[in-house]
Design a protein around this motif. Structure first.
Motif, short mmCIF file in Angstrom:
data_model
loop_
_atom_site.label_atom_id
_atom_site.label_comp_id
_atom_site.label_asym_id
_atom_site.label_seq_id
_atom_site.Cartn_x
_atom_site.Cartn_y
_atom_site.Cartn_z
N GLU A 78 -7.01 -15.54 15.05
CA GLU A 78 -6.03 -14.60 14.80
C GLU A 78 -4.58 -15.21 15.10
O GLU A 78 -3.40 -14.81 14.27
N HIS A 79 -4.41 -16.18 16.00
CA HIS A 79 -2.96 -16.66 16.23
C HIS A 79 -2.60 -17.99 15.31
O HIS A 79 -1.37 -18.25 15.13
N GLY A 80 -3.74 -18.59 14.85
CA GLY A 80 -3.52 -19.85 14.10
C GLY A 80 -3.36 -21.17 14.93
O GLY A 80 -3.08 -22.27 14.53
N ASN A 81 -2.88 -20.85 16.45
CA ASN A 81 -2.72 -22.01 17.18
C ASN A 81 -2.71 -21.82 18.53
O ASN A 81 -3.03 -20.41 18.96
N TRP A 82 -2.47 -22.48 19.51
CA TRP A 82 -2.49 -22.41 21.06
C TRP A 82 -1.12 -21.83 21.50
O TRP A 82 -0.99 -21.64 22.80
N ASP A 83 -0.30 -21.64 20.87
CA ASP A 83 0.97 -21.55 21.43
C ASP A 83 1.23 -20.04 22.24
O ASP A 83 2.09 -19.83 23.18
N PHE A 84 0.29 -19.16 21.70
CA PHE A 84 0.38 -17.89 22.34
C PHE A 84 -0.25 -17.67 23.81
O PHE A 84 0.20 -17.02 24.54
N ILE A 85 -0.93 -18.88 24.42
CA ILE A 85 -1.49 -18.89 25.66
C ILE A 85 -0.75 -19.92 26.39
O ILE A 85 -0.90 -19.86 27.67
N ARG A 86 0.00 -20.74 25.89
CA ARG A 86 0.73 -21.63 26.75
C ARG A 86 1.53 -21.12 27.58
O ARG A 86 2.41 -20.25 27.42
N GLY A 87 1.50 -21.31 28.94
CA GLY A 87 2.36 -20.94 30.08
C GLY A 87 2.08 -19.37 30.37
O GLY A 87 2.99 -18.65 30.90
N GLN A 88 0.89 -18.85 30.02
CA GLN A 88 0.65 -17.56 30.12
C GLN A 88 -0.61 -17.22 30.70
O GLN A 88 -1.53 -17.14 30.27
N PRO A 89 -0.50 -17.61 32.10
CA PRO A 89 -1.87 -17.27 32.81
C PRO A 89 -2.53 -15.92 32.74
O PRO A 89 -3.67 -15.86 32.55
N ARG A 90 -1.61 -14.94 32.55
CA ARG A 90 -2.33 -13.59 32.34
C ARG A 90 -3.13 -13.35 31.25
O ARG A 90 -4.40 -12.92 31.08
N VAL A 91 -2.68 -14.14 30.14
CA VAL A 91 -3.46 -14.02 28.96
C VAL A 91 -4.80 -14.97 28.99
O VAL A 91 -5.63 -14.41 28.72
N TRP A 92 -4.57 -15.89 29.60
CA TRP A 92 -5.65 -16.90 30.05
C TRP A 92 -6.69 -16.13 30.79
O TRP A 92 -8.03 -16.22 30.47
N PHE A 93 -6.30 -15.46 31.71
CA PHE A 93 -7.08 -14.70 32.53
C PHE A 93 -8.01 -13.51 31.81
O PHE A 93 -9.20 -13.14 31.93
N GLU A 94 -7.15 -12.76 30.99
CA GLU A 94 -7.83 -11.86 30.21
C GLU A 94 -8.73 -12.37 29.26
O GLU A 94 -9.67 -11.60 28.97
N HIS A 132 -6.33 -32.43 20.29
CA HIS A 132 -6.20 -33.97 20.82
C HIS A 132 -6.36 -34.01 22.20
O HIS A 132 -6.03 -35.02 22.90
N ARG A 133 -7.13 -32.92 22.88
CA ARG A 133 -7.56 -32.75 24.36
C ARG A 133 -6.52 -33.20 25.25
O ARG A 133 -6.50 -33.65 26.28
N GLN A 134 -5.23 -32.53 24.96
CA GLN A 134 -4.31 -32.19 25.76
C GLN A 134 -4.33 -30.86 26.42
O GLN A 134 -4.68 -29.81 25.71
N LEU A 135 -3.97 -30.68 27.66
CA LEU A 135 -3.90 -29.60 28.23
C LEU A 135 -3.25 -28.46 27.83
O LEU A 135 -1.85 -28.82 27.56
N VAL A 136 -3.71 -27.43 27.67
CA VAL A 136 -3.04 -26.03 27.25
C VAL A 136 -2.44 -25.47 28.32
O VAL A 136 -1.70 -24.95 28.64
N ILE A 137 -3.75 -25.07 29.06
CA ILE A 137 -3.79 -24.03 30.22
C ILE A 137 -5.04 -24.13 30.85
O ILE A 137 -6.06 -24.59 30.57
N GLY A 138 -4.85 -23.83 32.37
CA GLY A 138 -6.04 -23.96 33.17
C GLY A 138 -5.98 -24.94 34.37
O GLY A 138 -4.95 -25.45 34.66
N TYR A 139 -7.14 -25.36 34.77
CA TYR A 139 -7.43 -26.35 35.86
C TYR A 139 -6.73 -27.70 35.51
O TYR A 139 -7.25 -28.02 34.43
N PRO A 140 -5.59 -28.26 35.93
CA PRO A 140 -5.04 -29.36 35.49
C PRO A 140 -5.92 -30.82 35.87
O PRO A 140 -5.60 -31.68 35.04
N ASN A 141 -6.69 -30.64 37.16
CA ASN A 141 -7.11 -32.04 37.34
C ASN A 141 -8.68 -32.07 36.93
O ASN A 141 -9.55 -31.90 37.34
N ILE A 142 -8.49 -32.36 35.58
CA ILE A 142 -9.68 -32.81 34.73
C ILE A 142 -10.19 -34.13 35.01
O ILE A 142 -9.30 -35.20 34.49
N GLY A 143 -11.50 -34.19 35.57
CA GLY A 143 -12.03 -35.52 35.68
C GLY A 143 -12.86 -36.10 34.56
O GLY A 143 -13.24 -35.46 33.57
N PRO A 144 -13.22 -37.30 34.77
CA PRO A 144 -14.17 -38.07 33.76
C PRO A 144 -15.64 -37.18 33.70
O PRO A 144 -16.29 -37.45 32.79
#
Length: 483
Positions: A78-94, A132-144
């Motif tokens: 619907e949005h064509g990219n992930w910009d709509f969710i960056r820095g938007q924890p409420r959207v991520w939770f929804e 490219h496996r760069q963090l967009v939002i969520g849990y930051p400490n992603i381990g191997p």
């Protein structure tokens, strides 16, 4: 340093347990057992919790991640990219909310938007990554070890969902579950300690009461009260201890009685010949008696009686102490018996008695000839002294089961059945017939028993078919193949 501290603690604990009573020892033993069991249960529970419960949470998170994938792919379309969710924890939770609802199979009622406080620990460990496996939002400490799930748009990877597995509980619900488990274990531990204290009080009472009675009775016994007895109330180890104590008390009482009887008998046996000697010597001194042959024979007879009594006492004391000398060699018992029969045959004839013997051709034994001669002399002397005139003694020897059985049968008078068991006790005599008037101090048969025991044999008394006493002596036989 740690070793010295450990040694000091060990020494203190040993000192404490040595001084503590049984009740405290039981309590601390059961307490240590309960603590060890609780520690084992907690360790096992912790292991099971980490292996099974955390595994269950990780499986639940994996399933929720699978439920989220369609929602995230649709949002990207619907949005064509992930910009709509960056820095938007409420959207991520929804976006995670439908996954939770779908997973639980329950449609939530209308209400305020879902917040972080409403989410479980599993959802808080989700992360959204771009292509490219760069963090967009969520849990930051992603381990191997994070689990990755690709997000596709027309078979092209447009992002990733990452779920970091649980290594410990972090969610409020999970923490409450863990705390409830710990509280339950703590309650069980407290109940177990209280139960241990109750059981110790009950068990220690059952154990210490009879032990206390035995201890008090032991103090009375040590003070010389040999009539002390302990009531036996059970058949367990404590009951057997009480039985052993009663047996010990009976033995000590019997030994004390024998000691008193022994002292009285020794004093009596010594007083009689000494009194006679003293009276005759005073008579000689006063001129009432003349020092003729008859007087000297009387004095000599009393001295011989004293000498025999002292010799028998000495032999008996050595036998009791295990110091009586024995020089055992391979020998034939037949010549010794024939000599004894011949010597005592003349003495029997002088008193109107007969002495007969039925002996085999040879009687090989490994024994001390001098001590066996003393044994036979005592038996012949006993029969000669106590058998009524007109009677006699018969000796029969036979080999039975590799042992020589020597049976000495004399004639009347006999011995009452109740006195048979005491015939081999020192100073014991049957007053009704075999009394002090016939002479003897009652030590001969006691010495006989010591001699027979030293030769690994046995001696017993019973009623004789001829109306008197039967004494049976059993001695091990010697065979050529054993020499």
């Amino acid at each position: 340093m740690f070793k010295s501290i450990a040694h000091s603690l060990a020494a203190l604990s040993d000192r404490f347990f040595h001084r503590a009573n049984i009740r405290l020892k039981l309590f601390y033993a059961m307490l240590a057992l309960i603590v060890a069991l609780i520690a084992a249960i907690n360790g096992a529970g912790h292991y099971i919790f980490n292996r099974d419960f955390l595994g269950y949470l990780n499986e639940q998170a994996q399933q929720r991640m699978e439920d989220m994938v369609p929602r995230l792919e649709q949002a990207y379309r619907e949005h064509g990219n992930w910009d709509f969710i960056r820095g938007q924890p409420r959207v991520w939770f929804e976006l995670m909310k439908p996954a939770i609802v779908e997973h639980n199979g329950v449609t939530p009622p209308p209400g305020p938007p879902l917040t972080a406080s409403d989410l479980t620990g599993a959802t808080l460990r989700f992360s959204l990554l771009d292509a490219h496996r760069q963090l967009v939002i969520g849990y930051p400490n992603i381990g191997p070890d994070a689990r990755l799930r690709p997000l596709l748009l027309d078979d092209v990877i447009v992002g990733w969902v990452a779920q970091t597995p649980f290594e410990n509980v972090i969610g409020a619900i999970d923490l409450r579950f863990q705390q409830s488990q710990f509280l339950a274990q703590l309650i069980i531990a407290v109940v177990a300690v209280m139960l241990a204290a109750f059981l110790v009080v009950r068990i220690s009472g059952v154990l210490t009461r009879p032990l206390t009675r035995v201890a008090r009775a032991t103090h009375r016994l040590a003070g010389g009260d040999y009539a002390t007895r302990v009531e036996v109330e059970s058949g367990d180890e404590v009951g057997r201890l009480a039985q052993d104590f009663n047996q010990l008390a009976m033995t000590l009482e019997r030994n004390e009685q024998l000691r008193r009887e022994f002292m009285a008998d020794v004093s009596h046996e010594l007083r009689t010949p000494l009194g006679i000697l003293n009276g005759q010597l005073e008579a000689l001194e006063d001129g009432v008696m003349q020092p003729d042959a008859q007087t000297l024979r009387s004095l000599k007879s009393e001295v011989e009686h004293l000498n025999k009594l002292v010799g028998d006492l000495y032999d008996l004391s050595l036998a009791d102490a295990g110091a009586l000398a024995y020089r055992q060699t391979d020998m034939d018992l037949l010549p010794l018996l024939r000599t004894s029969v011949q010597v005592y045959g003349e003495r029997f004839s002088q008193r109107g008695l007969t002495l007969t013997a039925q002996l085999p051709a040879a009687m090989p034994v490994h024994a001390d000839g001098a001590r066996l001669q003393q044994l036979f002399n005592n038996l012949f002397e006993n029969s000669l002294r106590y058998t009524d005139a007109g009677g006699g003694m018969h000796l029969q020897a036979s080999l039975q089961e590799q042992h020589w059985h020597l049976v000495f049968d004399d004639s009347a008078p006999g011995v009452p059945p109740e006195a048979m068991a005491r015939l081999f006790e020192r100073f014991f005599r049957v007053e009704s017939s075999r009394n002090r008037a016939s002479g003897g101090a009652g030590l001969g048969l006691a010495i006989c028993r010591r001699i027979v025991d030293a030769h690994r044999g046995s001696i017993a008394a019973s009623a004789s078919p001829t109306g008197g006493l039967r004494v049976t002596v059993v001695l091990p036989a010697r065979f050529e193949e054993q020499s």
